[in-house]
Scaffold this motif. Structure first.
Motif, PDB file in Angstrom:
ATOM      1  N   THR A  93       0.847  -1.184   0.000  1.00  0.00           N
ATOM      2  CA  THR A  93       0.000   0.000   0.000  1.00  0.00           C
ATOM      3  C   THR A  93       0.887   1.239   0.000  1.00  0.00           C
ATOM      4  O   THR A  93       1.926   1.260   0.660  1.00  0.00           O
ATOM      5  CB  THR A  93      -0.892   0.002   1.264  1.00  0.00           C
ATOM      6  OG1 THR A  93      -1.687  -1.174   1.252  1.00  0.00           O
ATOM      7  CG2 THR A  93      -1.780   1.220   1.312  1.00  0.00           C
ATOM      8  N   VAL A  94       0.474   2.269  -0.735  1.00  0.00           N
ATOM      9  CA  VAL A  94       1.226   3.520  -0.807  1.00  0.00           C
ATOM     10  C   VAL A  94       0.362   4.641  -0.247  1.00  0.00           C
ATOM     11  O   VAL A  94      -0.801   4.796  -0.634  1.00  0.00           O
ATOM     12  CB  VAL A  94       1.658   3.848  -2.252  1.00  0.00           C
ATOM     13  CG1 VAL A  94       2.356   5.194  -2.310  1.00  0.00           C
ATOM     14  CG2 VAL A  94       2.548   2.741  -2.807  1.00  0.00           C
ATOM     15  N   LEU A  95       0.953   5.402   0.641  1.00  0.00           N
ATOM     16  CA  LEU A  95       0.318   6.569   1.244  1.00  0.00           C
ATOM     17  C   LEU A  95       1.271   7.730   1.008  1.00  0.00           C
ATOM     18  O   LEU A  95       2.474   7.590   1.220  1.00  0.00           O
ATOM     19  CB  LEU A  95       0.121   6.308   2.733  1.00  0.00           C
ATOM     20  CG  LEU A  95      -0.616   7.306   3.592  1.00  0.00           C
ATOM     21  CD1 LEU A  95      -2.038   7.534   3.083  1.00  0.00           C
ATOM     22  CD2 LEU A  95      -0.663   6.812   5.030  1.00  0.00           C
ATOM     23  N   VAL A 114       0.088   2.754  -9.602  1.00  0.00           N
ATOM     24  CA  VAL A 114       0.127   2.231  -8.240  1.00  0.00           C
ATOM     25  C   VAL A 114      -1.088   2.753  -7.495  1.00  0.00           C
ATOM     26  O   VAL A 114      -1.438   3.927  -7.602  1.00  0.00           O
ATOM     27  CB  VAL A 114       1.421   2.693  -7.517  1.00  0.00           C
ATOM     28  CG1 VAL A 114       1.422   2.262  -6.069  1.00  0.00           C
ATOM     29  CG2 VAL A 114       2.636   2.168  -8.231  1.00  0.00           C
ATOM     30  N   ALA A 115      -1.731   1.906  -6.737  1.00  0.00           N
ATOM     31  CA  ALA A 115      -2.879   2.334  -5.943  1.00  0.00           C
ATOM     32  C   ALA A 115      -2.396   3.177  -4.772  1.00  0.00           C
ATOM     33  O   ALA A 115      -1.679   2.700  -3.906  1.00  0.00           O
ATOM     34  CB  ALA A 115      -3.655   1.122  -5.442  1.00  0.00           C
ATOM     35  N   VAL A 116      -2.773   4.437  -4.772  1.00  0.00           N
ATOM     36  CA  VAL A 116      -2.419   5.345  -3.691  1.00  0.00           C
ATOM     37  C   VAL A 116      -3.614   5.408  -2.753  1.00  0.00           C
ATOM     38  O   VAL A 116      -4.710   5.814  -3.155  1.00  0.00           O
ATOM     39  CB  VAL A 116      -2.058   6.750  -4.234  1.00  0.00           C
ATOM     40  CG1 VAL A 116      -1.807   7.715  -3.084  1.00  0.00           C
ATOM     41  CG2 VAL A 116      -0.850   6.670  -5.156  1.00  0.00           C
ATOM     42  N   ALA A 117      -3.402   4.993  -1.510  1.00  0.00           N
ATOM     43  CA  ALA A 117      -4.495   4.931  -0.541  1.00  0.00           C
ATOM     44  C   ALA A 117      -5.030   6.323  -0.232  1.00  0.00           C
ATOM     45  O   ALA A 117      -6.238   6.518  -0.128  1.00  0.00           O
ATOM     46  CB  ALA A 117      -4.029   4.247   0.738  1.00  0.00           C
ATOM     47  N   ASP A 118      -4.142   7.296  -0.081  1.00  0.00           N
ATOM     48  CA  ASP A 118      -4.565   8.651   0.248  1.00  0.00           C
ATOM     49  C   ASP A 118      -3.367   9.582   0.121  1.00  0.00           C
ATOM     50  O   ASP A 118      -2.223   9.128   0.030  1.00  0.00           O
ATOM     51  CB  ASP A 118      -5.117   8.704   1.674  1.00  0.00           C
ATOM     52  CG  ASP A 118      -5.967   9.949   1.950  1.00  0.00           C
ATOM     53  OD1 ASP A 118      -6.326  10.669   0.996  1.00  0.00           O
ATOM     54  OD2 ASP A 118      -6.272  10.198   3.128  1.00  0.00           O
ATOM     55  N   VAL A 119      -3.649  10.875   0.125  1.00  0.00           N
ATOM     56  CA  VAL A 119      -2.612  11.897   0.179  1.00  0.00           C
ATOM     57  C   VAL A 119      -2.909  12.754   1.401  1.00  0.00           C
ATOM     58  O   VAL A 119      -3.989  13.334   1.508  1.00  0.00           O
ATOM     59  CB  VAL A 119      -2.586  12.772  -1.095  1.00  0.00           C
ATOM     60  CG1 VAL A 119      -1.485  13.820  -0.991  1.00  0.00           C
ATOM     61  CG2 VAL A 119      -2.399  11.921  -2.336  1.00  0.00           C
ATOM     62  N   ILE A 120      -1.976  12.806   2.318  1.00  0.00           N
ATOM     63  CA  ILE A 120      -2.119  13.570   3.557  1.00  0.00           C
ATOM     64  C   ILE A 120      -1.467  14.928   3.359  1.00  0.00           C
ATOM     65  O   ILE A 120      -0.349  15.018   2.858  1.00  0.00           O
ATOM     66  CB  ILE A 120      -1.437  12.830   4.723  1.00  0.00           C
ATOM     67  CG1 ILE A 120      -1.975  11.418   4.832  1.00  0.00           C
ATOM     68  CG2 ILE A 120      -1.596  13.592   6.024  1.00  0.00           C
ATOM     69  CD1 ILE A 120      -1.058  10.493   5.552  1.00  0.00           C
ATOM     70  N   THR A 121      -2.173  15.969   3.769  1.00  0.00           N
ATOM     71  CA  THR A 121      -1.651  17.328   3.630  1.00  0.00           C
ATOM     72  C   THR A 121      -0.893  17.734   4.887  1.00  0.00           C
ATOM     73  O   THR A 121      -1.384  17.565   5.999  1.00  0.00           O
ATOM     74  CB  THR A 121      -2.800  18.319   3.362  1.00  0.00           C
ATOM     75  OG1 THR A 121      -3.503  17.892   2.187  1.00  0.00           O
ATOM     76  CG2 THR A 121      -2.273  19.718   3.138  1.00  0.00           C
ATOM     77  N   LYS A 122       0.317  18.256   4.684  1.00  0.00           N
ATOM     78  CA  LYS A 122       1.125  18.786   5.789  1.00  0.00           C
ATOM     79  C   LYS A 122       0.680  20.228   6.044  1.00  0.00           C
ATOM     80  O   LYS A 122       0.341  20.923   5.093  1.00  0.00           O
ATOM     81  CB  LYS A 122       2.608  18.786   5.430  1.00  0.00           C
ATOM     82  CG  LYS A 122       3.209  17.430   5.216  1.00  0.00           C
ATOM     83  CD  LYS A 122       4.656  17.622   4.827  1.00  0.00           C
ATOM     84  CE  LYS A 122       5.304  16.363   4.324  1.00  0.00           C
ATOM     85  NZ  LYS A 122       6.667  16.620   3.848  1.00  0.00           N
ATOM     86  N   PRO A 123       0.742  20.693   7.242  1.00  0.00           N
ATOM     87  CA  PRO A 123       1.128  19.959   8.440  1.00  0.00           C
ATOM     88  C   PRO A 123      -0.018  19.078   8.912  1.00  0.00           C
ATOM     89  O   PRO A 123      -1.183  19.370   8.666  1.00  0.00           O
ATOM     90  CB  PRO A 123       1.414  21.064   9.468  1.00  0.00           C
ATOM     91  CG  PRO A 123       0.542  22.193   9.043  1.00  0.00           C
ATOM     92  CD  PRO A 123       0.438  22.097   7.543  1.00  0.00           C
ATOM     93  N   PHE A 124       0.318  17.987   9.567  1.00  0.00           N
ATOM     94  CA  PHE A 124      -0.691  17.072  10.092  1.00  0.00           C
ATOM     95  C   PHE A 124      -0.378  16.801  11.556  1.00  0.00           C
ATOM     96  O   PHE A 124       0.744  16.997  12.015  1.00  0.00           O
ATOM     97  CB  PHE A 124      -0.753  15.766   9.304  1.00  0.00           C
ATOM     98  CG  PHE A 124       0.594  15.169   8.986  1.00  0.00           C
ATOM     99  CD1 PHE A 124       1.343  14.527   9.959  1.00  0.00           C
ATOM    100  CD2 PHE A 124       1.112  15.257   7.703  1.00  0.00           C
ATOM    101  CE1 PHE A 124       2.577  13.980   9.665  1.00  0.00           C
ATOM    102  CE2 PHE A 124       2.349  14.704   7.393  1.00  0.00           C
ATOM    103  CZ  PHE A 124       3.083  14.069   8.385  1.00  0.00           C
ATOM    104  N   SER A 125      -1.388  16.351  12.272  1.00  0.00           N
ATOM    105  CA  SER A 125      -1.223  16.029  13.689  1.00  0.00           C
ATOM    106  C   SER A 125      -0.834  14.565  13.843  1.00  0.00           C
ATOM    107  O   SER A 125      -0.957  13.769  12.906  1.00  0.00           O
ATOM    108  CB  SER A 125      -2.522  16.298  14.446  1.00  0.00           C
ATOM    109  OG  SER A 125      -3.509  15.362  14.053  1.00  0.00           O
ATOM    110  N   LEU A 126      -0.418  14.219  15.029  1.00  0.00           N
ATOM    111  CA  LEU A 126      -0.110  12.833  15.365  1.00  0.00           C
ATOM    112  C   LEU A 126      -1.328  11.959  15.107  1.00  0.00           C
ATOM    113  O   LEU A 126      -1.225  10.896  14.490  1.00  0.00           O
ATOM    114  CB  LEU A 126       0.313  12.746  16.839  1.00  0.00           C
ATOM    115  CG  LEU A 126       0.541  11.366  17.414  1.00  0.00           C
ATOM    116  CD1 LEU A 126       1.785  10.744  16.811  1.00  0.00           C
ATOM    117  CD2 LEU A 126       0.678  11.439  18.926  1.00  0.00           C
ATOM    118  N   LYS A 127      -2.475  12.418  15.543  1.00  0.00           N
ATOM    119  CA  LYS A 127      -3.713  11.651  15.355  1.00  0.00           C
ATOM    120  C   LYS A 127      -4.023  11.470  13.869  1.00  0.00           C
ATOM    121  O   LYS A 127      -4.409  10.382  13.431  1.00  0.00           O
ATOM    122  CB  LYS A 127      -4.872  12.371  16.049  1.00  0.00           C
ATOM    123  CG  LYS A 127      -6.186  11.640  15.939  1.00  0.00           C
ATOM    124  CD  LYS A 127      -7.293  12.383  16.673  1.00  0.00           C
ATOM    125  CE  LYS A 127      -8.616  11.642  16.532  1.00  0.00           C
ATOM    126  NZ  LYS A 127      -9.701  12.351  17.198  1.00  0.00           N
TER     127      LYS A 127
END
Length: 144
Positions: A93-95, A114-127
């Protein structure tokens, strides 16, 4: 699994089956350290590297359940890395993560094959990062 690792998984509510081998490719040392600590604290085994070429070497040496990569890195960027990673380990899995809206827009649903599960935007929290990793490992999009 040794008793210390098992106790850590129980303490953080992680079933042993959910412990994953994670490759983290991130050129920013502070982000790399933050994410490594967060995921290790949750019981995952994390190999952290600072660029795409080092990530490819790690992928050739070990099998990972998930690769978490920055999109914008010098040299080999996250999209090219994901494409190469998919050829090495197509079941992984790629994130992805980025602080740049334009880079996020470059990621299509197929991530270059490649199946990309999601793209997380910075800045992000620990949670947020832990939730995104958990969701990616479970094969779902994370809850916002």
């Amino acid at each position: 699994m040794n008793s210390v690792a098992y106790a850590r998984n129980v303490e953080f509510g992680r079933a042993e089956a959910n412990v994953a081998a994670i490759l983290l490719a991130e050129d920013d040392e502070a982000v790399r350290t933050f994410v490594t600590r967060a995921l290790t604290h949750r019981g995952h085994s994390v190999v952290a590297v600072s660029d795409g070429q080092a990530a490819i070497r790690a992928l050739e040496a070990q099998t990972f359940d998930l690769m978490l990569t920055d999109i914008v890195m010098p040299g080999l960027d996250g999209l090219a890395l994901a494409e190469t990673a998919g050829k090495i380990n197509p079941k992984m899995t790629v994130l992805m993560m980025t602080g740049f809206a334009a880079a996020r827009d470059r990621v299509s649903q197929d991530g270059g094959g490649v199946a990309v599960a999601d793209v997380i935007t910075k800045p992000f929290s620990l949670k947020q990062i832990c939730s995104a990793v958990d969701s990616a490992l479970d094969g779902q999009k994370p809850a916002a």
